[in-house]
Structure formats: C-alpha cells, structure tokens
Design a protein around this motif. Sequence first.
Motif, mmCIF file in Angstrom:
data_model
loop_
_atom_site.group_PDB
_atom_site.id
_atom_site.type_symbol
_atom_site.label_atom_id
_atom_site.label_comp_id
_atom_site.label_asym_id
_atom_site.label_seq_id
_atom_site.Cartn_x
_atom_site.Cartn_y
_atom_site.Cartn_z
ATOM 1 N N GLY A 1 5.348 -11.891 21.007
ATOM 2 C CA GLY A 1 4.792 -11.813 19.668
ATOM 3 C C GLY A 1 5.755 -11.238 18.661
ATOM 4 N N ILE A 2 5.248 -10.485 17.702
ATOM 5 C CA ILE A 2 6.070 -9.981 16.622
ATOM 6 C C ILE A 2 6.532 -8.566 16.925
ATOM 7 N N ASN A 3 7.279 -7.988 15.983
ATOM 8 C CA ASN A 3 7.909 -6.695 16.250
ATOM 9 C C ASN A 3 7.037 -5.520 15.803
ATOM 10 N N GLN A 4 7.495 -4.316 16.158
ATOM 11 C CA GLN A 4 6.739 -3.108 15.853
ATOM 12 C C GLN A 4 6.631 -2.842 14.351
ATOM 13 N N TYR A 5 7.644 -3.204 13.594
ATOM 14 C CA TYR A 5 7.566 -3.036 12.142
ATOM 15 C C TYR A 5 6.434 -3.875 11.563
ATOM 16 N N ASP A 6 6.264 -5.090 12.049
ATOM 17 C CA ASP A 6 5.167 -5.927 11.573
ATOM 18 C C ASP A 6 3.808 -5.331 11.945
ATOM 19 N N PHE A 7 3.714 -4.721 13.132
ATOM 20 C CA PHE A 7 2.466 -4.055 13.513
ATOM 21 C C PHE A 7 2.211 -2.852 12.611
ATOM 22 N N PHE A 8 3.276 -2.130 12.254
ATOM 23 C CA PHE A 8 3.123 -1.031 11.295
ATOM 24 C C PHE A 8 2.591 -1.549 9.969
ATOM 25 N N LEU A 9 3.168 -2.656 9.465
ATOM 26 C CA LEU A 9 2.695 -3.216 8.199
ATOM 27 C C LEU A 9 1.222 -3.593 8.280
ATOM 28 N N ARG A 10 0.811 -4.158 9.408
ATOM 29 C CA ARG A 10 -0.590 -4.523 9.584
ATOM 30 C C ARG A 10 -1.468 -3.280 9.534
ATOM 31 N N THR A 11 -1.032 -2.227 10.209
ATOM 32 C CA THR A 11 -1.764 -0.957 10.178
ATOM 33 C C THR A 11 -1.895 -0.439 8.753
ATOM 34 N N MET A 12 -0.787 -0.427 8.028
ATOM 35 C CA MET A 12 -0.792 0.098 6.668
ATOM 36 C C MET A 12 -1.706 -0.719 5.758
ATOM 37 N N HIS A 13 -1.610 -2.028 5.858
ATOM 38 C CA HIS A 13 -2.439 -2.880 5.000
ATOM 39 C C HIS A 13 -3.923 -2.709 5.306
ATOM 40 N N LYS A 14 -4.264 -2.586 6.584
ATOM 41 C CA LYS A 14 -5.664 -2.377 6.953
ATOM 42 C C LYS A 14 -6.159 -1.017 6.461
ATOM 43 N N ALA A 15 -5.305 -0.015 6.549
ATOM 44 C CA ALA A 15 -5.685 1.320 6.085
ATOM 45 C C ALA A 15 -5.927 1.329 4.583
ATOM 46 N N TYR A 16 -5.052 0.665 3.843
ATOM 47 C CA TYR A 16 -5.171 0.628 2.386
ATOM 48 C C TYR A 16 -6.340 -0.240 1.926
ATOM 49 N N ALA A 17 -6.789 -1.139 2.772
ATOM 50 C CA ALA A 17 -7.884 -2.043 2.386
ATOM 51 C C ALA A 17 -9.232 -1.334 2.306
ATOM 52 N N ILE A 18 -9.330 -0.136 2.884
ATOM 53 C CA ILE A 18 -10.579 0.627 2.857
ATOM 54 C C ILE A 18 -10.601 1.467 1.590
ATOM 55 N N SER A 19 -11.589 1.238 0.750
ATOM 56 C CA SER A 19 -11.625 1.950 -0.530
ATOM 57 C C SER A 19 -12.273 3.327 -0.414
ATOM 58 N N ASP A 20 -13.236 3.472 0.482
ATOM 59 C CA ASP A 20 -13.928 4.755 0.634
ATOM 60 C C ASP A 20 -13.575 5.342 1.986
ATOM 61 N N ILE A 21 -12.512 6.121 2.040
ATOM 62 C CA ILE A 21 -11.983 6.637 3.297
ATOM 63 C C ILE A 21 -12.900 7.684 3.914
ATOM 64 N N ASP A 22 -13.422 8.578 3.094
ATOM 65 C CA ASP A 22 -14.206 9.688 3.625
ATOM 66 C C ASP A 22 -15.702 9.411 3.684
ATOM 67 N N GLY A 23 -16.120 8.219 3.257
ATOM 68 C CA GLY A 23 -17.516 7.837 3.377
ATOM 69 C C GLY A 23 -18.472 8.557 2.456
ATOM 70 N N ASP A 24 -17.959 9.044 1.309
ATOM 71 C CA ASP A 24 -18.832 9.772 0.389
ATOM 72 C C ASP A 24 -19.414 8.891 -0.714
ATOM 73 N N GLY A 25 -19.163 7.588 -0.629
ATOM 74 C CA GLY A 25 -19.693 6.664 -1.614
ATOM 75 C C GLY A 25 -18.825 6.480 -2.838
ATOM 76 N N HIS A 26 -17.660 7.136 -2.863
ATOM 77 C CA HIS A 26 -16.744 7.015 -3.993
ATOM 78 C C HIS A 26 -15.403 6.477 -3.512
ATOM 79 N N SER A 27 -14.743 5.681 -4.346
ATOM 80 C CA SER A 27 -13.443 5.120 -3.982
ATOM 81 C C SER A 27 -12.385 6.210 -3.928
ATOM 82 N N ASP A 28 -11.496 6.084 -2.971
ATOM 83 C CA ASP A 28 -10.383 7.024 -2.812
ATOM 84 C C ASP A 28 -9.075 6.327 -3.144
ATOM 85 N N ARG A 29 -8.093 7.115 -3.542
ATOM 86 C CA ARG A 29 -6.763 6.586 -3.838
ATOM 87 C C ARG A 29 -5.737 7.277 -2.945
ATOM 88 N N LEU A 30 -5.013 6.479 -2.175
ATOM 89 C CA LEU A 30 -3.964 7.024 -1.315
ATOM 90 C C LEU A 30 -2.682 7.210 -2.115
#
Length: 268
Positions: free
Chosen positions: A117-146
């Motif tokens: 398959g692909i390399n570890q850097y690409d897996f890192f990018l996938r992780t980062m993009h998935k993490a950033y795709a979540i708007s409410d990280i702490d689940g308090d009903g408000h959008s968060d900014r990383l």
Amino acid sequence: MVGYGINKDLPKSLNQEFANVFIFHGTPSVVNDSLAGLGKWEKLKPGHGEMFSFDGHKNIMSNLFGVEISFAKRMQEIYPDQKIAIIKYSHGGTSIDSIQKVASWDPDYNGDKDKMGINQYDFFLRTMHKAYAISDIDGDGHSDRLIPSGIVWMQGESDALHTEEVALRYYTNLKRLMDLIRAALHKDDLPVVIGKISDSGMNKEGKMWKYGELVQYAQEKYARIDKNAAIVRDTKDYGYSDGAHYNSAGYISLGESFASLLYELNNE
C-alpha cells in the motif's frame, strides 16, 4: 515512536483521564486498508502505546503508553487554562528512507510491488485530515478550532541499522519530512522537537544501531540549523525494557522534555 511504557507503572498523577486534553490517534498500519490512519477524538488516558487500535467505532486501548501522557501533564502545568489537542500517528520500526520497505515515511514510496500500500506519511495525512474534519472535538455542542503549536518526533533507529548510505541521508530525509508536515499544517515555521536516538547496547555486539552516531549527528545538525527546532538529549540516560525500547520512566521523562522544549520554542 508508539510507546512501550507500561500503564501500571504510571504514578497516580499520570494514570488518569485528563480533563481538557483530547487525543486523536490514527490507527497504525503498513497496509492500505480501510482503517489505516482512522480514529476518534477522546479525552486522553493511558493506553495509546503499542497495540492501540481503532475498530471503526471505538478506540481499543492497550496496556502501554507513549510520551503523550507526561507531555500532556506538563503542558497542562504550563497552560493551566487551555484546552490541549494531540494528533498522534506513529508506527514501530519505521524508517524515513524507503530502503525499509515495510514501514517507510518516504512520501514517494508506494509499496513493494503494490503489496504494502502507501507510505507512513500518507497515513499521517489521513489521520490529520480525519482529525480536522471533526468540528466539535470535546462534545460540548460548540465548534472548536485547532491551532497547530508544534511537532514531536522520535524516530531514527531503523535508519541507523541498515547501511551507511541510509544513515548519511538522514538529515536530508528528516528535513524534507518535517518541511512537508509543516506545510500540511500550513505553518512553515512550526516548532519541531526531536528526540535524539540512543543505544541500549543490549545485543552480543554491544551496539544495537550500527550507524547510530551518523543519525545522531544528523539530528543534532537539524536542531542546530533549523531556527525553530530543538532536540531532547537526555535519552542517553534512560533505562530500557528491551534492546530497542525505553522503560516506563524513560517515556515519562521524554514526554516532559518534549513539552518543556516545545514551550521554549513557542516563547522565544
């Protein structure tokens, strides 16, 4: 570095769920499967070391921890009123150079005849993009900014193991990879703290990493030349649980050192 610290070795102050510290841990993989790099945001607690996984719905914790625990504790001491978010992607035994085909961070490596398959850097990018795709990280009903604050990097042993040529390429490979990660986070001067590799000497030759000094030199060179980078040097004093991994106290110390140096870089 994934982490081989043992949860039961943690003192009470670290063996807890951390309020206001959240982690997104991408599933480590060497195969481009449907879960590679995926995860979910949760409050930080022990169990994000080796053998951690994500089954598509929930995080499956292990009995091991990495530097994230003491790193978070120290960061909370420095920034007591801040919410802290950690994005983690790591895989054991990785090299930056593509000569180690199974787990290479080389962004140009696309697998051994399409088997891996692909390399570890690409897996890192996938992780980062998935993490950033979540708007409410702490689940308090408000959008968060990383807000990216730094990169923590502990790796290099595998690049010191194979050939002199690979070890001599480490500085160039490390600089390129850190530049790419900075670019992915849209901050070209994002602070980088790296851990200096060390050698347990726990084999019959008395030296685990044949070209370790060359990689150490490259790491020191990177920290010297890059104006917003620092290096943890006290790894040479850590104890080991086996030939390739620090003991629990080592992971705790390393996490604290990463946090302290990152703070210094952000406040120069």
